[in-house]
Design a protein around this motif. Structure first.
Motif, PDB file in Angstrom:
ATOM      1  N   ARG A 146      60.680  50.472  33.953  1.00  0.00           N
ATOM      2  CA  ARG A 146      61.577  51.199  32.854  1.00  0.00           C
ATOM      3  C   ARG A 146      61.145  52.595  32.539  1.00  0.00           C
ATOM      4  NH1 ARG A 146      61.378  46.716  28.090  1.00  0.00           N
ATOM      5  NH2 ARG A 146      61.830  45.319  29.851  1.00  0.00           N
ATOM      6  N   ALA A 147      59.885  52.608  32.290  1.00  0.00           N
ATOM      7  CA  ALA A 147      59.467  53.697  31.706  1.00  0.00           C
ATOM      8  C   ALA A 147      59.758  54.976  33.000  1.00  0.00           C
ATOM      9  CB  ALA A 147      57.930  54.003  31.659  1.00  0.00           C
ATOM     10  N   VAL A 148      59.349  54.660  34.263  1.00  0.00           N
ATOM     11  CA  VAL A 148      59.596  55.645  35.379  1.00  0.00           C
ATOM     12  C   VAL A 148      60.999  55.905  35.152  1.00  0.00           C
ATOM     13  CG1 VAL A 148      59.894  55.719  37.797  1.00  0.00           C
ATOM     14  CG2 VAL A 148      57.784  54.882  36.514  1.00  0.00           C
ATOM     15  N   PHE A 149      62.073  55.222  35.220  1.00  0.00           N
ATOM     16  CA  PHE A 149      63.421  55.591  35.321  1.00  0.00           C
ATOM     17  C   PHE A 149      63.833  56.245  33.996  1.00  0.00           C
ATOM     18  CE2 PHE A 149      63.427  52.245  38.690  1.00  0.00           C
ATOM     19  CZ  PHE A 149      63.896  53.119  39.777  1.00  0.00           C
ATOM     20  N   ALA A 150      63.459  55.741  32.868  1.00  0.00           N
ATOM     21  CA  ALA A 150      63.929  56.373  31.701  1.00  0.00           C
ATOM     22  C   ALA A 150      63.183  57.866  31.652  1.00  0.00           C
ATOM     23  CB  ALA A 150      63.213  55.804  30.323  1.00  0.00           C
ATOM     24  N   SER A 151      61.983  58.118  32.314  1.00  0.00           N
ATOM     25  CA  SER A 151      61.569  59.510  32.512  1.00  0.00           C
ATOM     26  C   SER A 151      62.233  60.314  33.573  1.00  0.00           C
ATOM     27  CB  SER A 151      59.940  59.481  32.704  1.00  0.00           C
ATOM     28  OG  SER A 151      59.373  60.753  32.840  1.00  0.00           O
ATOM     29  N   GLN A 152      62.314  59.752  34.569  1.00  0.00           N
ATOM     30  CA  GLN A 152      62.834  60.588  35.765  1.00  0.00           C
ATOM     31  C   GLN A 152      64.271  61.061  35.693  1.00  0.00           C
ATOM     32  OE1 GLN A 152      59.373  61.346  37.010  1.00  0.00           O
ATOM     33  NE2 GLN A 152      60.752  61.514  38.844  1.00  0.00           N
ATOM     34  N   VAL A 153      65.103  60.141  35.116  1.00  0.00           N
ATOM     35  CA  VAL A 153      66.411  60.541  35.048  1.00  0.00           C
ATOM     36  C   VAL A 153      66.567  61.811  34.093  1.00  0.00           C
ATOM     37  CG1 VAL A 153      68.751  59.763  34.113  1.00  0.00           C
ATOM     38  CG2 VAL A 153      67.267  58.234  35.634  1.00  0.00           C
ATOM     39  N   PHE A 154      65.940  61.667  32.971  1.00  0.00           N
ATOM     40  CA  PHE A 154      65.858  62.796  31.788  1.00  0.00           C
ATOM     41  C   PHE A 154      65.423  64.087  32.725  1.00  0.00           C
ATOM     42  CE2 PHE A 154      64.649  64.327  27.579  1.00  0.00           C
ATOM     43  CZ  PHE A 154      65.789  65.010  27.379  1.00  0.00           C
ATOM     44  N   VAL A 155      64.239  63.790  33.577  1.00  0.00           N
ATOM     45  CA  VAL A 155      63.623  65.181  34.084  1.00  0.00           C
ATOM     46  C   VAL A 155      64.750  65.683  35.203  1.00  0.00           C
ATOM     47  CG1 VAL A 155      61.883  65.982  35.666  1.00  0.00           C
ATOM     48  CG2 VAL A 155      61.362  64.417  33.717  1.00  0.00           C
ATOM     49  N   VAL A 156      65.315  64.919  35.814  1.00  0.00           N
ATOM     50  CA  VAL A 156      66.063  65.806  37.063  1.00  0.00           C
ATOM     51  C   VAL A 156      67.155  66.319  36.338  1.00  0.00           C
ATOM     52  CG1 VAL A 156      67.637  64.997  38.992  1.00  0.00           C
ATOM     53  CG2 VAL A 156      65.351  63.865  38.745  1.00  0.00           C
ATOM     54  N   VAL A 157      67.940  65.792  35.450  1.00  0.00           N
ATOM     55  CA  VAL A 157      69.180  66.303  34.562  1.00  0.00           C
ATOM     56  C   VAL A 157      68.715  67.533  33.967  1.00  0.00           C
ATOM     57  CG1 VAL A 157      71.037  66.201  33.025  1.00  0.00           C
ATOM     58  CG2 VAL A 157      70.314  64.045  34.556  1.00  0.00           C
ATOM     59  N   LEU A 158      67.624  67.547  33.472  1.00  0.00           N
ATOM     60  CA  LEU A 158      67.126  68.772  32.679  1.00  0.00           C
ATOM     61  C   LEU A 158      66.575  69.850  33.741  1.00  0.00           C
ATOM     62  CD1 LEU A 158      65.815  70.271  30.098  1.00  0.00           C
ATOM     63  CD2 LEU A 158      63.553  69.308  30.753  1.00  0.00           C
ATOM     64  N   TYR A 159      66.186  69.454  34.696  1.00  0.00           N
ATOM     65  CA  TYR A 159      65.806  70.796  35.667  1.00  0.00           C
ATOM     66  C   TYR A 159      67.189  71.354  36.273  1.00  0.00           C
ATOM     67  CZ  TYR A 159      60.804  69.258  35.771  1.00  0.00           C
ATOM     68  OH  TYR A 159      59.559  68.898  35.427  1.00  0.00           O
ATOM     69  N   LEU A 160      67.879  70.425  36.564  1.00  0.00           N
ATOM     70  CA  LEU A 160      69.292  70.868  37.038  1.00  0.00           C
ATOM     71  C   LEU A 160      69.867  71.943  36.151  1.00  0.00           C
ATOM     72  CD1 LEU A 160      70.793  67.789  39.093  1.00  0.00           C
ATOM     73  CD2 LEU A 160      69.899  70.076  39.951  1.00  0.00           C
ATOM     74  N   VAL A 161      70.211  71.223  34.705  1.00  0.00           N
ATOM     75  CA  VAL A 161      70.636  72.177  33.862  1.00  0.00           C
ATOM     76  C   VAL A 161      69.946  73.531  33.409  1.00  0.00           C
ATOM     77  CG1 VAL A 161      71.475  72.202  31.399  1.00  0.00           C
ATOM     78  CG2 VAL A 161      71.725  70.079  32.898  1.00  0.00           C
ATOM     79  N   LEU A 162      68.707  73.368  33.238  1.00  0.00           N
ATOM     80  CA  LEU A 162      67.922  74.487  32.934  1.00  0.00           C
ATOM     81  C   LEU A 162      67.913  75.560  33.981  1.00  0.00           C
ATOM     82  CD1 LEU A 162      65.644  76.140  31.214  1.00  0.00           C
ATOM     83  CD2 LEU A 162      64.177  74.987  32.416  1.00  0.00           C
ATOM     84  N   GLY A 163      67.632  75.172  35.138  1.00  0.00           N
ATOM     85  CA  GLY A 163      67.433  76.192  36.324  1.00  0.00           C
ATOM     86  C   GLY A 163      68.908  76.757  36.548  1.00  0.00           C
ATOM     87  N   GLY A 164      70.018  75.983  36.576  1.00  0.00           N
ATOM     88  CA  GLY A 164      71.225  76.524  36.689  1.00  0.00           C
ATOM     89  C   GLY A 164      71.787  77.476  35.667  1.00  0.00           C
TER      90      GLY A 164
END
Length: 477
Positions: A279-297
């Motif tokens: 649960r720690a993995v998915f809580a962290s990774q989902v947020f990270v992927v979304v953040l990277y896509l939004v920030l970079g774009g």
């Protein structure tokens, strides 16, 4: 006088007459004896955890997710907008999403491995399961070098922030030395349970800087590096046509942005309940992927070809200082985490199986502080030798990042499931996926390393930079 085992056995028989094995009784008896000896619990990695030593098993899943998030977000994320300018908006966002999915699966596999093999502490133990002593040493060297190189990149990031805030108030080499000293002091805290506070501070810090950056580039009339008077042209490349070396180096930077896997192994080993790791993995990774896509774009959309690396320099001189001021604690925390984990790896491997690992003896503290000092100095040498942030990030991600966050997990799945007799469609799909992860990992490793080395050579030729340079590294565009 009856023994603890016989007493527990009688009590258990009275409550549950169907219990036939004495294994549970023996375990309970050992726990009672351990309590009498002042032992809190026995861990497959740290041995007997006592009241007289550090309690390594003292972190919950929420704090674990926060530290995971901070292990990823901090260094690689700052190079993503410039990576999109190299690859193009479309291919860049696709690469960010695909590599995010691959590394999330690898992180999930860490929890699976830990459940199946509680004695695993670091990725080199996985190498031992798959390839014996050679497998262990290859992954041991790769993971340790990766963590120390990331710590070195963190010191470069801190020096860049200090340059920006002070308007190059001192030689960059001095700022790198300051970053090294501050990092070693905080990294010497022994357990994640005591460091988790810094994880929260780091997340708040880096998120504040990122939000400020996104708002700033969104409201400014034109990028600070664009012509401030007269006509100007912002170029957004939807589908880039970079050279092979440039594309490879850019993808290496994306890999680094996700390559927190080596730190996840010690995290799950220090969790109160390792079963909550997923649960720690998915809580962290989902947020990270979304953040990277939004920030970079978003940043690349508003800044175009005028994007800086690190990205915090994209909003103009004043806001650059503000963004770096906000991000400085976060950059320090990232550097501290990787210095801490690299030092703890050597510490645990040196003292594993010894009473000195979990007791506050003179040897315990001498070895621990020596590991922190050694890792900190090595990271300092790396930071001083390659003071170009973007180039160093790409090199680390390509040369070492894939080897510690992709290939080992594909290889482990095949190793652990190859002899299964119930080979259904799902089995064949997973074999295909695992092989895909391995092949892509090695391809990115070779191509990305080549591209990053070429990029470093070009940066030195263009800027005239050198090792232990005093030049301002906060004006990279």
């Amino acid at each position: 006088m009856s023994s603890p085992i016989s007493d527990i056995k009688k009590n258990k028989e009275g409550l549950d007459p169907e219990v036939e094995s004495a294994t549970a009784y023996e375990a309970d008896a050992k726990n009672i004896e351990a309590g009498r000896a002042g032992i809190i619990e026995h861990d497959a990695v740290f041995g007997d955890i006592t009241e007289d030593g550090p309690n390594y098993r003292n972190i919950g899943w929420i704090s674990t997710a926060i530290i995971m998030f901070k292990s990823n977000v901090g260094l690689g994320v700052l190079s993503l907008p410039s990576i999109l300018s190299t690859l193009g908006m479309g291919p860049g966002l696709i690469c960010i999403a695909v590599i995010g999915i691959m590394t999330t699966w690898g992180a999930y596999m860490i929890g699976v491995i830990k459940k199946q093999h509680p004695e695993v502490y670091c990725i080199d133990d996985v190498g031992y399961l798959i390839g014996g002593r050679i497998g262990r040493e290859v992954l041991a060297i790769a993971s340790w070098l990766f963590m120390v190189f990331v710590a070195g990149a963190g010191m470069v990031g801190i020096a860049t922030a200090l340059n920006a805030i002070s308007v190059h108030g001192a030689c960059t080499a001095i700022f790198v030395a300051v970053a090294c000293i501050a990092t070693m002091l905080v990294s010497s805290i022994q357990t994640l349970g005591r460091i988790k506070f810094f994880g929260w501070v780091g997340v708040v810090s880096i998120m504040a800087a990122i939000i400020t950056l996104v708002v700033a580039v969104g409201v400014q009339e034109r990028p600070s590096e664009a012509p401030q008077v007269g006509p100007w042209n912002k170029i957004i490349i939807n589908w880039g046509s970079p050279k092979f070396s440039e594309a490879s180096a850019a993808i290496g930077g994306i890999v680094l942005a996700y390559a927190g896997a080596p730190t996840y192994f010690p995290m799950v080993s220090e969790m109160k309940n390792p079963n909550h790791f997923t649960r720690a993995v998915f809580a962290s990774q989902v947020f990270v992927v979304v953040l990277y896509l939004v920030l970079g774009g978003v940043v690349y959309h508003f800044v175009g070809q005028y994007v800086a690396s690190p990205a915090l320099g994209s909003a103009g001189p004043l806001l650059k200082r503000v963004c770096y001021g906000l991000a400085l604690p976060g950059l320090l925390v990232s550097t501290v985490l990787y210095t801490h984990f690299s030092a703890k790896y050597i510490f645990v491997r040196s003292l594993r199986g010894s009473v000195h690992l979990s007791k506050n003896t003179v040897k315990h503290w001498a070895v621990w502080l020596g590991c922190v000092l050694g890792c900190g100095i090595f990271a300092y040498v790396i930071a001083s030798a390659i003071p170009a942030f973007g180039s160093l990030v790409s090199l680390i991600g390509a040369a070492l990042g894939t080897l510690v966050c992709l290939q080992p997990f594909g290889a482990y799945w095949i190793w652990a499931n190859w002899k299964r007799t119930d080979r259904k469609t799902s089995w064949y799909l997973m074999v295909t996926w695992s092989l895909f992860v391995i092949v892509i990992g090695f391809f990115l490793m070779g191509a990305g390393t080549y591209g990053s080395i070429v990029d470093i050579i070009n940066v030195y030729k263009k800027s005239g930079g050198s090792a232990w340079s005093c030049a301002d590294n906060s004006n990279s565009v």
